[in-house]
Design an enzyme around this catalytic site. Structure first.
Site, PDB file in Angstrom:
ATOM      1  N   LYS A   1       5.209  -8.035   2.333  1.00  0.00           N
ATOM      2  CA  LYS A   1       5.030  -8.072   3.584  1.00  0.00           C
ATOM      3  C   LYS A   1       3.794  -8.722   4.293  1.00  0.00           C
ATOM      4  O   LYS A   1       2.866  -9.098   3.393  1.00  0.00           O
ATOM      5  CB  LYS A   1       4.732  -6.296   4.143  1.00  0.00           C
ATOM      6  CG  LYS A   1       6.043  -5.696   3.522  1.00  0.00           C
ATOM      7  CD  LYS A   1       5.903  -4.248   4.341  1.00  0.00           C
ATOM      8  CE  LYS A   1       4.974  -3.424   3.967  1.00  0.00           C
ATOM      9  NZ  LYS A   1       4.561  -2.908   2.385  1.00  0.00           N
TER      10      LYS A   1
ATOM     11  N   ASP B   1      -2.154  -8.226   1.419  1.00  0.00           N
ATOM     12  CA  ASP B   1      -1.080  -8.384   0.505  1.00  0.00           C
ATOM     13  C   ASP B   1      -0.842  -9.673   0.014  1.00  0.00           C
ATOM     14  O   ASP B   1      -0.480  -9.863  -1.229  1.00  0.00           O
ATOM     15  CB  ASP B   1       0.309  -7.854   1.319  1.00  0.00           C
ATOM     16  CG  ASP B   1       0.266  -6.187   1.324  1.00  0.00           C
ATOM     17  OD1 ASP B   1      -0.733  -5.632   2.157  1.00  0.00           O
ATOM     18  OD2 ASP B   1       1.256  -5.459   1.039  1.00  0.00           O
TER      19      ASP B   1
ATOM     20  N   GLY C   1       0.752  -1.291  -0.175  1.00  0.00           N
ATOM     21  CA  GLY C   1       0.059  -0.137  -0.090  1.00  0.00           C
ATOM     22  C   GLY C   1       0.935   1.122   0.169  1.00  0.00           C
ATOM     23  O   GLY C   1       2.205   1.381   0.228  1.00  0.00           O
ATOM     24  N   SER C   2       0.128   2.348  -0.439  1.00  0.00           N
ATOM     25  CA  SER C   2       0.874   3.634  -0.215  1.00  0.00           C
ATOM     26  C   SER C   2       0.689   4.065   1.197  1.00  0.00           C
ATOM     27  O   SER C   2      -0.002   3.560   2.024  1.00  0.00           O
ATOM     28  CB  SER C   2       0.650   4.657  -1.324  1.00  0.00           C
ATOM     29  OG  SER C   2      -0.773   4.840  -1.305  1.00  0.00           O
ATOM     30  N   GLY C   3       1.296   5.429   1.594  1.00  0.00           N
ATOM     31  CA  GLY C   3       1.252   5.840   3.017  1.00  0.00           C
ATOM     32  C   GLY C   3       2.489   5.593   3.753  1.00  0.00           C
ATOM     33  O   GLY C   3       2.583   5.955   4.843  1.00  0.00           O
ATOM     34  N   HIS C   4       3.317   4.683   3.289  1.00  0.00           N
ATOM     35  CA  HIS C   4       4.605   4.201   3.947  1.00  0.00           C
ATOM     36  C   HIS C   4       5.827   5.036   3.301  1.00  0.00           C
ATOM     37  O   HIS C   4       7.135   4.407   3.454  1.00  0.00           O
ATOM     38  CB  HIS C   4       4.753   2.858   3.662  1.00  0.00           C
ATOM     39  CG  HIS C   4       3.461   1.892   4.105  1.00  0.00           C
ATOM     40  ND1 HIS C   4       2.916   2.104   5.539  1.00  0.00           N
ATOM     41  CD2 HIS C   4       2.932   1.071   3.350  1.00  0.00           C
ATOM     42  CE1 HIS C   4       1.834   1.441   5.523  1.00  0.00           C
ATOM     43  NE2 HIS C   4       1.767   0.727   4.427  1.00  0.00           N
TER      44      HIS C   4
ATOM     45  N   HIS D   1      -0.666   0.791   9.375  1.00  0.00           N
ATOM     46  CA  HIS D   1      -1.818   1.086   8.574  1.00  0.00           C
ATOM     47  C   HIS D   1      -3.146   1.531   9.403  1.00  0.00           C
ATOM     48  O   HIS D   1      -3.916   1.513   9.184  1.00  0.00           O
ATOM     49  CB  HIS D   1      -2.439   0.008   7.852  1.00  0.00           C
ATOM     50  CG  HIS D   1      -1.538  -0.910   7.140  1.00  0.00           C
ATOM     51  ND1 HIS D   1      -1.063  -2.144   7.183  1.00  0.00           N
ATOM     52  CD2 HIS D   1      -0.952  -0.707   5.875  1.00  0.00           C
ATOM     53  CE1 HIS D   1      -0.450  -2.526   5.987  1.00  0.00           C
ATOM     54  NE2 HIS D   1      -0.086  -1.422   5.439  1.00  0.00           N
TER      55      HIS D   1
END
Lengths: 328, 328
Positions: free
Chosen positions: A103, A108, A52-55, A217
């Site tokens: 991950k 995922d 995911g994005s946000g990391h 998350h």
């Protein structure tokens, strides 16, 4: 509080546009939410990671020579689609197959698993490793899993350099398993992340409290306690890591101190000092240290400690090898 | 909200302890709040910079080969004492003198100025440059000055590499003046910094508002407006920078996007994309881009844009030269 985004726009595509514009070795793959190192040798096994994005800077920041060959991003805190992952695998494959770093999150594994399954059915050899360094959730319940967090970037760097030096798919799998079972991470949050679109905190944290074992998350931690000091915090986390990693005097370890997003760099340095002092008391041999924004959770304030037992001295060579990945 | 510090402890000394432990080329100078590159050649003019703490990774993160020879830190948002600066100058001088980079704040100029004055009286040749890249405060009032902010690190890198290649004190002064008069920075905050000891915000920012022209020491901005979008913000800041720098199609520029502390890296990337798009519209030639936590204000959320006209092509060589300074 506000955050600097554009409403209704695709922040993944916007970040790719910025990255591609700044870094000449990086190109976008078609119109996919994915980039690759266009200077990677065709002779090496390509390494793929993502999530995911946000990391940010993960995972795009780790694409470069001797690190990830390609990375794919999903929407905020959600994995990329299996169909897109498959397209990236097909694009990057040079006939020798692709190695994948995933991950350990249910969604995922589902998306990457499906892409790997289909790619294999289409004749592309794939090996993979699952990153599961977060030891904060106890596995008493089989649905609660050890998540993949900051320790994942050790897999990116060690496997990326091994691949650059010519490791086969099978060799990468062996190294990946060895590294992923040698790493442990524990994190705390002092302020939850806020979602870009509604500016709401992702969990509640009472005034003066700190949350242990938060996820990346927005998952709340398993325990909320009053904050005492950086020193007390470092001591508690090191004790928990020691119970898991069972080290002895002189054991060689790799150390990561990860800023989860919004903590000040001064806090990061103060905390790193406390961690190093406790590890020195135990006479651990810290052979490699990296600090900073490694794998974040948007603007969450918090820090995590990752320790990885150096099972093989060559890992240190791999970690120290130069790379043009912009976040390493 | 809490922050990860130790009450009553000396965070400058704690950060020095962590840095010295991690980076073999860096050593502390006596028990001063200062570090130096112990591998620097005795043949080069040493470069000194410094200022208050709270701006990490500045200034310690820029000590290394081809960058600062030494850096000294004061308490939070306050400059180091003249007596300590003098001791650093005397320690680092190898007989050829010392070049000093100072940020344009009244208190910094007072302390550094006094140290320079005394060092000269003691026979140590000193030249210096004052960094004054912040164009957010209008100089209509003579007491309001253009402060030294993120653009200062361009001086660190360009002068550091020039010194490594053998530039004289006089040559460093010429380059320093040329760079410092070619740079302009504008910043905004979306959340004020909080002081470590009382956890209080350093200024008020009403919900949904953004502050233009904030300082890096908790100085409030000159104007608070409702936030619209990253794109609108980038457009407004670029227009102001253009009025100051008066560029034309094809002019070569260096670009820095600075994260002032607590903004997410995703915001940084989205904003960078908008900035690059507006600069591309103007057909500026961006020859070098750097983004990230360059000079922060603790956990303040906000971003700044720095543009520097490339007056001399050799500056680009200096910027691209490798360094082991950990924050470059």
């Amino acid at each position: 509080m506000v955050h600097i985004y554009n409403q209704g726009m695709d922040y993944v595509q916007e970040s790719i546009a910025a990255i591609v514009s700044i870094h000449p070795h990086i190109k976008q793959i078609k119109d996919l939410p994915a980039i690759y190192n266009s200077q990677a040798s065709d002779q090496q096994i390509p390494i793929l990671s993502g999530g995911g994005s946000g990391h940010e800077p993960a995972h795009f920041g780790y694409v470069g020579e001797g690190m990830l060959t390609t990375a794919i991003s999903g929407p905020l805190f959600a994995p990329p689609k299996a169909a897109d992952i498959l397209e990236v695998i097909r694009f990057i494959n040079r006939g020798r197959g692709v190695f994948v770093i995933v991950k350990n999150f249910e969604a995922d594994l589902r998306e990457f698993g499906q892409a790997i399954h289909t790619a294999r059915a289409q004749g592309i050899p794939i090996k993979y490793v699952v990153s599961h360094d977060d030891i904060s959730v106890e596995t008493s319940n089989f649905q609660i899993r050890h998540r993949g967090v900051a320790g994942t970037i050790l897999l990116h760097k060690i496997l990326g350099e091994a691949a650059r030096r010519g490791a086969s798919l099978e060799e990468l799998e062996q190294i990946g398993l060895s590294v992923s079972t040698s790493v442990a991470t524990l994190g705390v949050a002092t302020k939850p992340a806020t979602l870009p679109w509604n500016q709401q905190p992702m969990f509640e944290l009472p005034e003066g409290q700190i949350s242990f074992g938060i996820g990346i998350h927005g998952e709340p931690g398993y325990r909320t306690v009053p904050f005492e000091s950086s020193e007390v915090l470092a001591n508690e986390l090191i004790n928990k890591l020691k119970m898991k990693l069972k080290w002895h005097d002189g054991d060689p370890f790799i150390l990561l101190i990860n800023n989860l997003g919004g903590s000040s760099t001064l806090e990061e340095q103060v905390f790193t000092n406390d961690v190093l002092e406790f590890l020195a008391l135990d006479e651990l041999k810290i052979v490699f240290t990296k600090t900073g924004h490694l794998i974040t959770s948007l603007d969450m304030e918090g820090l995590s400690i990752t320790l990885c037992r150096l099972q093989d001295k060559v890992w240190l060579d791999y970690l120290q090898a130069p790379t043009n990945a912009f976040a390493w």
